[in-house]
Motif scaffolding. Structure first.
Motif, PDB file in Angstrom:
ATOM      1  N   ARG A 103     -97.317  29.930  -2.949  1.00 38.55           N
ATOM      2  CA  ARG A 103     -97.282  29.715  -4.405  1.00 38.55           C
ATOM      3  C   ARG A 103     -96.212  30.585  -5.056  1.00 38.55           C
ATOM      4  O   ARG A 103     -95.496  30.131  -5.951  1.00 38.55           O
TER       5      ARG A 103
ATOM      6  N   ALA B 294     -98.939  20.246  -0.825  1.00 34.51           N
ATOM      7  CA  ALA B 294     -98.740  20.359  -2.278  1.00 34.51           C
ATOM      8  C   ALA B 294     -97.539  19.547  -2.746  1.00 34.51           C
ATOM      9  O   ALA B 294     -97.581  18.919  -3.819  1.00 34.51           O
TER      10      ALA B 294
ATOM     11  N   PRO C 194    -100.121  19.895  -9.901  1.00 37.74           N
ATOM     12  CA  PRO C 194    -100.289  20.829  -8.783  1.00 37.74           C
ATOM     13  C   PRO C 194    -101.627  20.641  -8.088  1.00 37.74           C
ATOM     14  O   PRO C 194    -102.572  20.055  -8.656  1.00 37.74           O
ATOM     15  N   LEU C 195    -101.700  21.128  -6.881  1.00 33.79           N
ATOM     16  CA  LEU C 195    -102.909  21.050  -6.074  1.00 33.79           C
ATOM     17  C   LEU C 195    -103.591  22.411  -6.099  1.00 33.79           C
ATOM     18  O   LEU C 195    -102.962  23.437  -5.809  1.00 33.79           O
TER      19      LEU C 195
ATOM     20  N   GLN D 104     -97.856  16.533  -5.365  1.00 34.80           N
ATOM     21  CA  GLN D 104     -97.116  16.587  -6.626  1.00 34.80           C
ATOM     22  C   GLN D 104     -96.264  15.334  -6.804  1.00 34.80           C
ATOM     23  O   GLN D 104     -96.189  14.767  -7.903  1.00 34.80           O
TER      24      GLN D 104
ATOM     25  N   TYR E  18     -99.501  24.281   3.585  1.00 34.05           N
ATOM     26  CA  TYR E  18     -99.828  24.230   2.165  1.00 34.05           C
ATOM     27  C   TYR E  18     -98.662  23.658   1.364  1.00 34.05           C
ATOM     28  O   TYR E  18     -98.862  22.877   0.414  1.00 34.05           O
TER      29      TYR E  18
ATOM     30  N   LEU F  65     -98.716  24.896  -6.184  1.00 36.21           N
ATOM     31  CA  LEU F  65    -100.141  25.172  -5.996  1.00 36.21           C
ATOM     32  C   LEU F  65    -100.689  25.788  -7.271  1.00 36.21           C
ATOM     33  O   LEU F  65    -100.031  26.621  -7.907  1.00 36.21           O
TER      34      LEU F  65
END
Length: 432
Positions: free
Chosen positions: A259, A229, A239-240, A233, A225, A265
């Motif tokens: 996060r 991300a 953010p994703l 970015q 993740y 995120l």
């Protein structure tokens, strides 16, 4: 860093102790005594390097700290690409390029690399007991196969995993033993937890776990993740947001932790199948585990998601704050079928039932405006569609090509032993 039990009645443990034990002695799940501050993460590093940077504070002061870069290199040696979809701003994070074509290859390989170093070839063998609703067991079996000093016992619900999943579970042999349980995943999970809490059994045969209750499985899942991300970015300046198919809640819990550590995120949405425990809770109901229901997205057929205990603890038991932080949606089999068929007919894309569940939820969010037009979203693609050919191929009218690593496993003969859905049956197997 030290780790404590979610139930507060177990001694403080080091990371290595927590990884080796799997479950805390009081039946709780290990969590960090305190979360480290946000990390300074930069795009452009490899997936393994990003994972090592993110995980470093959790390993600080532990005997495995010096091994962390090598462990990450072993676990993250295949890609997790973020691929754009036809709808602007929508993406799929492909997590199925590992040896068993499922996202769980990352965590299983990380755990195997960690435990093999902790065992060091000394002492009695450690038996890793794992319950699976489909993909976990195959990933763990492949990761631990032929690892010295480590044995694996996999429990799966007979008839409730896809034929190819069942084949993967029983095709390795050697130090891998597969038990087909005449019950549900919840039965398998309860049996494993009881075994891990059986002090007499542990004294006779040391046990650990490889389910997402294990920190050695959960923590490394933050890595992919973070990688996705950070790259997103850097390219798009925003953010994703994520839609994550979830059963036992481990994959989503990893995103929550990432996060918290500063990974860019946004929102995290939970997509489940007809097993509605989480959607009902997040809609305002009580958290009430229920018997699991068999669905097309079988890896999510979970009626008592273990990591909910971690997630609730992360929000200090504040149900209002927890409910405000997440959306959880349930998707029935008809919608899963319709999504698989629609994505193929309109975009030429082929997805497994679990990924299709998340895609359906993302489409709902877009249609309702809950996912704004200027937001970028990614669906976690948790398994290759070839693992679910009996579901997918009739819907798209053609064969799904099988990845080379999966094809190799499917060529092996497979065998699994029958097991009753009671703890005594598992205990007998473990002591036999």
């Amino acid at each position: 860093m030290n780790f404590i039990s979610t139930r507060g009645n177990a001694p403080v443990a080091t990371l290595s102790q927590a990884i080796a034990a799997g479950l805390a002695p009081d039946g709780g799940l290990y969590v960090p005594e305190q979360m480290p501050p946000a990390r300074a993460l930069q795009p452009g590093a490899s997936l393994a390097q990003t994972a090592a940077t993110l995980l470093q504070p959790f390993f600080a002061g532990d005997v495995l700290a010096g091994e962390l870069p090598a462990i990450c290199s072993e676990a993250f040696d295949f890609p997790a690409p973020l691929r754009p979809l036809a709808t602007p701003g929508d993406h799929v994070l492909e997590l199925f390029h590992g040896p068993t074509a499922a996202f769980k290859d990352f965590g299983a390989r990380f755990l195997a690399a960690s435990l093999s170093r902790l065992r060091g070839g000394n002492g009695r063998p450690l038996t890793v007991v794992v319950a699976t609703s489909g993909d976990t067991g195959a990933a763990v079996a492949a990761a631990f196969h032929r690892q010295p000093g480590l044995q694996v016992v996999v429990l799966y619900p007979d008839g409730r995993v896809s034929p190819r999943q069942a084949h993967q579970l029983g095709c390795l042999g050697g130090n891998i033993r597969a038990l087909r349980v005449a019950g549900s995943f919840d039965d398998c999970q309860a049996m494993v937890k009881q075994a891990l809490g059986d002090a007499d059994l542990q004294a006779r045969r040391p046990l650990s776990s490889a389910n997402s209750i294990s920190l050695g499985r959960l923590l490394p899942q933050m890595g992919y993740y973070a990688d996705a991300a950070l790259q997103h970015q850097a390219r798009h300046g925003k953010p994703l947001n994520l839609v994550i198919p979830t059963g036992n809640l481990g994959n989503a819990m990893a995103a929550v932790l990432a996060r918290q550590l500063g990974v860019p995120l946004g929102r995290i949405v939970l997509a489940t199948n007809a097993n509605r425990v989480l959607p009902d809770y997040f809609a305002g109901g009580d958290y009430v585990p229920m018997p699991s229901v068999a669905t097309l997205a079988n890896a999510m057929d979970v009626g008592a998601p273990s990591n909910f205990e971690r997630l609730r603890g992360f929000y200090r038991g504040d149900d209002a704050a927890l409910r405000a932080a997440f959306i959880a949606r349930a998707v029935d089999d008809d919608a899963i079928r319709a999504t698989i068929r629609h994505r193929f007919e309109n975009q030429g894309e082929v997805f497994c039932p679990h990924t299709a569940t998340a895609l359906h939820v993302l489409a709902q969010l877009r249609a309702s405006g809950e996912a704004a037009a200027d937001q970028d979203w990614a669906v976690a693609a948790t398994a290759h569609p070839a693992k679910f050919e009996a579901v997918v191929e009739p819907l798209i009218g053609r064969e799904v090509p099988v990845p080379a690593a999966l094809a190799e496993l499917l060529q092996r003969p497979a065998h699994a032993e029958p097991c009753a859905p009671q703890y005594d049956a598992l205990r007998t197997c473990l002591l036999g």
